[in-house]
Structures are given as C-alpha cells and as structure tokens.
Design a protein around this motif. Structure first.
Motif, PDB file in Angstrom:
ATOM      1  N   GLY A 281       0.838  -1.185   0.000  1.00 56.41           N
ATOM      2  CA  GLY A 281       0.000   0.000   0.000  1.00 56.41           C
ATOM      3  C   GLY A 281       0.871   1.231   0.000  1.00 56.41           C
ATOM      4  O   GLY A 281       2.104   1.158   0.121  1.00 56.41           O
ATOM      5  N   LEU A 282       0.228   2.388  -0.104  1.00 64.78           N
ATOM      6  CA  LEU A 282       0.921   3.668  -0.168  1.00 64.78           C
ATOM      7  C   LEU A 282       0.382   4.557   0.940  1.00 64.78           C
ATOM      8  O   LEU A 282      -0.838   4.712   1.079  1.00 64.78           O
ATOM      9  N   LEU A 283       1.281   5.113   1.722  1.00 65.71           N
ATOM     10  CA  LEU A 283       0.861   6.015   2.783  1.00 65.71           C
ATOM     11  C   LEU A 283       0.550   7.392   2.210  1.00 65.71           C
ATOM     12  O   LEU A 283       1.376   7.969   1.482  1.00 65.71           O
ATOM     13  N   VAL A 284      -0.615   7.900   2.519  1.00 72.14           N
ATOM     14  CA  VAL A 284      -0.995   9.261   2.136  1.00 72.14           C
ATOM     15  C   VAL A 284      -0.854  10.118   3.389  1.00 72.14           C
ATOM     16  O   VAL A 284      -1.736  10.107   4.258  1.00 72.14           O
ATOM     17  N   PRO A 285       0.258  10.855   3.528  1.00 74.12           N
ATOM     18  CA  PRO A 285       0.497  11.587   4.770  1.00 74.12           C
ATOM     19  C   PRO A 285      -0.602  12.579   5.120  1.00 74.12           C
ATOM     20  O   PRO A 285      -0.972  12.724   6.285  1.00 74.12           O
ATOM     21  N   SER A 286      -1.151  13.252   4.099  1.00 73.11           N
ATOM     22  CA  SER A 286      -2.160  14.274   4.380  1.00 73.11           C
ATOM     23  C   SER A 286      -3.429  13.678   4.969  1.00 73.11           C
ATOM     24  O   SER A 286      -4.170  14.355   5.685  1.00 73.11           O
ATOM     25  N   GLU A 287      -3.677  12.410   4.664  1.00 75.19           N
ATOM     26  CA  GLU A 287      -4.890  11.758   5.161  1.00 75.19           C
ATOM     27  C   GLU A 287      -4.601  10.767   6.286  1.00 75.19           C
ATOM     28  O   GLU A 287      -5.533  10.164   6.828  1.00 75.19           O
ATOM     29  N   ASP A 288      -3.322  10.582   6.601  1.00 80.16           N
ATOM     30  CA  ASP A 288      -2.930   9.693   7.695  1.00 80.16           C
ATOM     31  C   ASP A 288      -3.525   8.301   7.534  1.00 80.16           C
ATOM     32  O   ASP A 288      -4.041   7.714   8.482  1.00 80.16           O
ATOM     33  N   ARG A 289      -3.416   7.756   6.304  1.00 80.07           N
ATOM     34  CA  ARG A 289      -3.922   6.409   6.069  1.00 80.07           C
ATOM     35  C   ARG A 289      -3.136   5.748   4.946  1.00 80.07           C
ATOM     36  O   ARG A 289      -2.465   6.418   4.156  1.00 80.07           O
ATOM     37  N   ILE A 290      -3.226   4.419   4.907  1.00 79.53           N
ATOM     38  CA  ILE A 290      -2.549   3.631   3.882  1.00 79.53           C
ATOM     39  C   ILE A 290      -3.588   3.165   2.874  1.00 79.53           C
ATOM     40  O   ILE A 290      -4.626   2.604   3.253  1.00 79.53           O
ATOM     41  N   VAL A 291      -3.307   3.404   1.585  1.00 82.96           N
ATOM     42  CA  VAL A 291      -4.249   3.048   0.532  1.00 82.96           C
ATOM     43  C   VAL A 291      -3.566   2.179  -0.509  1.00 82.96           C
ATOM     44  O   VAL A 291      -2.336   2.050  -0.537  1.00 82.96           O
TER      45      VAL A 291
END
Length: 567
Positions: free
Chosen positions: A393-403
């Motif tokens: 997965g890829l961490l989206v720092p602005s959303e604080d989640r892994i997608v």
C-alpha cells in the motif's frame, strides 16, 4: 592403522562429511579468500596455535587467523571453506610449512593456508595431543590417541605406534593454560580484571600458545575470544574478532564498515560493528533492552544513530554503551518491530500492530487505519510504500492512512504477502515470497508501469531479503542470493550451502562489498567477484515476465489497504 589419504581423496571425504554424508556442498565457483569472507561467533576458543609468523584460533565457528608481525587479522576459515565444527583438543603449527594440525574428536586434521585446503585422517580415533621433534620436524608428527602415542610419517602411507618419543628438550607440543600461568603469574593475579567484561560477566581461560623465542602469549577464552599478553610490559589486550552471535540479522552500512544485528540464533544479542577491512570490531549488547529473544531484524543508520528493530521495540544507540528503547509504552502501536525506513526528520517503524513515525526528537506519531503487521517499508521523499501480509500500500500523509492505488490492485502479485521493499535509484522493487515486481522510468509498455518477473523461488526458496544496487537489485532467499539487472533482465545466482552458509536474512551494499546476513554468519563478497558471471548454469533470463501499465502513485484512484490476513 592410520593411512594418510591422497590430497584429492581427503578433500572430497571432508566435504562429504560436512554435508551430512549425503551430498557435497555445491557452489557457483571456487572463491579466493579475499573474494568471500564469512564471519560468525569466534568468542569461544577451543585451541590456539602460534609461531613467529601466524596465530591460529580454533573455535566451533571456524578458525581465526592472525598475523602477529603486522597485528592484523587475515580472512578466517569457516564451514563453507571445509572447516568441520567438531571439538578440537589440541592445535600445533607445523614448523616446516606453517600449516595447522588439529587433534579432534574424530581424528587428525591438517589445514594448509597457502592452498586453502584440509586433509584428514579419520581412523585415528579421538586424538588429544600433538608433538613434533624439534631436531627432525620434517620426519612427521606424533599423535596421542588415548594413552598411546603414534607416529605419522610425512608423505608416508602407514602410521605406526611410536617406538620412542623425542627427548623432553626436543619436544614441540602445544602450550597448556597451566604452563602459561606458571610462567606468567601476572595472568593469574589479574585474572578477575582480564576476564570480566563491561557487563560484569566473568569468563575463563581455555587455551594458550606462546610465540617461540619471545614472551608474547595468545590466550583463548570461553566467551571473550582471543587475548594477547605482552610479558615485557605486563599488558593484555582483547583481539576482538567476529560477531556477537553465530548468525546475522539486520544490516546497516556506515562509513568504514557495517553494523550487524544478532540474536535468537545462538550467542549474545545486540549489534556488532564490522570494519570493512575486518580489523575493527565493536559490540553493543542490549541485555534487558532486547527482550527474551533479542532478534535484531533490521538496522537503520539515520541522524548519526543506529536504529534497530527488535522484539521489544526500536533500539537507538550511537554505537556506545547507551541504548535507548522506544516501545509500545512510548507510543509505538506494537512492541515487535519488523521494518524501518529513514526519512526526513525521523524513522518509519513497521510493527506487528501497524505503522508509526519516530521523530529525531523522540515523539512517536502513529498512523491510523491499519492495525496489521508491517513487514517492509520503502521511503523516498514524502512517498512511503508499505508491505504487509495483504500486499503493498501507499501512505498518504495528508490523510494519515494507507491506501492501495488502482494500478497496484490490478497486479495480482502485489496483493500477495510481501517480504521486502527497496529502491534502486528511482525504481521501486517489491519482493514477494516467490519473485520480484518492479516499476520505474522506462519500465512497462507506457513507461513507469509494473514489471512482474517470473518466480525464482524454485531456485532460491522462499524469498527473504532485498536491496537496491546501481542499475539493479540483490535478492536473498532460503537457498542463496541472486543479482538482477534491469538492463539485461537476467538473474545470476549464488547458492547455499556452497556460496553462502545459511538462510539469507538481510543484504547491504557499499562501493567495495556486498554484505549478506545469514543464519550461518555474515558474508562479505568483493563486488568485482560477484559482478562477473559465475557460469551458464547460474545465469537465467527473466523469461515469462510481464509488463503492466503505468500510473501515478499519488493521483491514481485508490482503495483502503485490505484488513490483515491471519498468519
């Protein structure tokens, strides 16, 4: 009756014995000592043999070789070189050619360093003592078996009971600890200080050898390795060599060498610094900080500190005795840490209960939305790829989640359990249990897409480790390592047990060397030796691979990372 075996025959029999009597060890090539060096735990010494030019240190892990004239360690001899890890009762340097004779549990062994070759006489039985005649060393060697002495003529074909022994003043025998302590009482009176380490653990002398014609003594211990004593100054020094434990875990290249994690595989737990020239060794032990198992899986060098992933959190040290632990009580999602990745301002830590960021200043920021085991991480700028049992997965720092970006979800292999992630320049490489998948500029039909290489687990076993290199990667597994170049799309393999001593746990590269951590120790390969093709049988093209389309890792549609799978 003892029969000296022909050199070729004895070498074959020794190798067969080391392989359990079933099959010989196989390797891709014959290695020169400087091309491949294997380090393990040399701390418990069975025997020491010395003369003016060489000192042999016999341990269960192998034979350390020290040059007393230039005060330098030479490449050791270990199991992959033909050493048999059995109990050694006595060791003696041959006065005629500086080779090493060993009296062992199974018989008599001779090691010739110039030829890097072992010869053995197994039917002697348990040999316990050795001796040469100073006046006629070339005639042969005396071997004590039980209460009897036997004589093995040099170059002869039949060994025979010794009719008589040389006079006492002509006998060249191994020194004993008792003899050395009587000659140098200082070693007895100062025993407590000499044999106590920084953690107040005490050890014992196990073997000793004096350099002929001098007052220089080399003493083996049951945990501190080799000590050197100079009678002229009454000073002793520790000649550190090898690893804390018999196996190696995580690796981190630093200026001048590499830090190696140990633990859980025998020996002590912690970190060992190994100088690139194999002359400097430093130990950092975690003791209680490392927990009961003490396995150091991953080591990261960032902001002048070592960050080590262990069973009980992340350990931070500057290489000295101070070890600080960051664990669940300090904000980590879980205590068991499996992966680390350095980034600006701190280090990402993958645990058994999710992902967190440990800042250089100390606070821990947890990443919400995923509570599974994070087994692999790869960070580049603001991009952090996360490997789990459910894929990447890829961490989206602005959303604080892994997608999971849509393009990733379309590649079935990227939804399998991940074992390692790495960058090679701008190319991201993913290792699953069976093979590798990669993406970078110029890959794929539309550029920047994913390329799935054919499975290589049939050759390497389950994959375990990955490191990026200039223009390619190194990948490790249960049965060896492989080099892969993006330009040629070919694998070059090096096998266990012939080329490597055990299952691969981590890989690291610098300008001169490829470092491989295995269950059987740390291997240092010269890069020039492993960059050339070892043979057609060890080189295979990535046939059967396929390329998939490109995507932007930031802007592509994505979905949440799947829930963790049961292990």
């Amino acid at each position: 009756m003892i029969r000296p075996l022909p050199r070729s025959t004895s070498v074959v029999l020794l190798v067969l014995a080391l392989a359990g009597g079933l099959e010989a060890q196989r390797g891709s090539r014959l290695w020169r000592p400087e091309e491949r060096v294997v380090l393990t735990d040399f701390g418990v010494v069975d025997a020491v043999a010395a003369d003016e030019t060489i000192v042999y240190v016999v341990t269960r892990g192998g034979i350390g070789v020290y040059d007393p004239r230039f005060r330098r360690w030479l490449p050791p001899v270990t199991r992959v070189d033909g050493f048999d890890p059995q109990r050694t009762w006595a060791a003696l340097v041959d006065p005629t050619d500086r080779s090493l004779w060993l009296a062992t549990e199974l018989g008599l062994i001779n090691y010739t360093p110039q030829l890097h070759r072992f010869e053995s006489v197994w039917d002697v039985g348990r040999a316990t003592q050795l001796m040469f005649d100073r006046a006629d060393a070339f005639a042969g060697i005396y071997v004590r078996v039980g209460s009897d002495w036997r004589f093995l003529p040099r170059g002869g074909t039949i060994a025979q009971p010794a009719r008589s022994l040389p006079p006492a003043d002509r006998q060249v025998r191994p020194s004993t600890v008792e003899e050395v302590l009587r000659r140098f009482p200082y070693l007895s009176t100062m025993r407590a200080g000499i044999l106590t380490d920084q953690r107040m653990r005490t050890y014992a002398y196990t073997a000793a050898a004096t350099v002929p014609g001098t007052d220089e003594v080399f003493i083996g211990t049951d945990g501190l390795g080799l000590l050197r004593f100079d009678a002229a100054t009454s000073e002793s020094e520790s000649l550190r060599f090898g690893l804390l434990g018999s196996g190696a875990g995580g690796l981190a290249v630093v200026p001048g060498g590499v830090w190696v994690g140990s633990g859980g595989l025998g020996g002590r737990s912690g970190l060992t610094f190994v100088g690139s020239d194999l002359q400097r060794f430093e130990f950092v032990e975690g003791a209680g900080n490392l927990g009961p198992a003490g396995i150091v899986r991953t080591v990261c060098y960032h902001a002048g500190k070592l960050w080590a992933a262990s069973e009980t959190g992340v350990l931070l040290t500057d290489g000295g005795r101070e070890v600080r632990r960051v664990a669940r009580n300090a904000g980590l999602p879980g205590d068991r840490v499996y992966s680390l990745a350095a980034a600006e301002g701190g280090v990402w830590a993958g645990t058994d209960r999710g992902l967190a960021f440990i800042t250089d200043a100390g606070p821990v920021d947890r990443v919400g939305g995923y509570a599974g085991t994070v087994v692999a991480l790869a960070a580049r700028g603001d991009t952090v790829w996360v490997g789990t049992q459910s894929g990447i997965g890829l961490l989206v720092p602005s959303e604080d989640r892994i997608v999971v970006p849509t393009g990733v979800a379309q590649v079935a292999e990227l939804g399998q359990p991940i074992v390692a992630l790495a960058f090679s320049d701008d190319t991201l490489v993913v290792a699953t249990r069976d093979g590798v998948v990669w993406r970078g500029a110029g890959s794929g039909e539309r550029g920047g897409g994913w390329t799935v290489e054919r499975p290589i687990s049939g050759r390497l076993g389950t994959l375990t480790a990955l490191v990026g290199d200039a223009g390619g990667i190194w990948v490790g597994g249960e049965r060896g390592i492989a080099s892969y170049r993006f330009s040629t799309r070919q694998f070059i393999f090096f096998d266990t047990p012939g080329d490597l001593p055990g299952v691969v746990r981590d890989l690291a590269v610098d300008e001169q060397y490829l470092w491989v951590a295995t269950d059987g120790g740390l291997v240092r390969f010269e890069r020039g030796a492993v960059s050339s093709e070892p043979g057609a049988e060890s080189r295979e093209r990535g046939a059967g691979s396929r390329e998939l389309g490109a995507e932007s890792p930031v802007t592509a549609p994505c979905s949440p990372l799947p829930a963790p799978r049961c292990r």
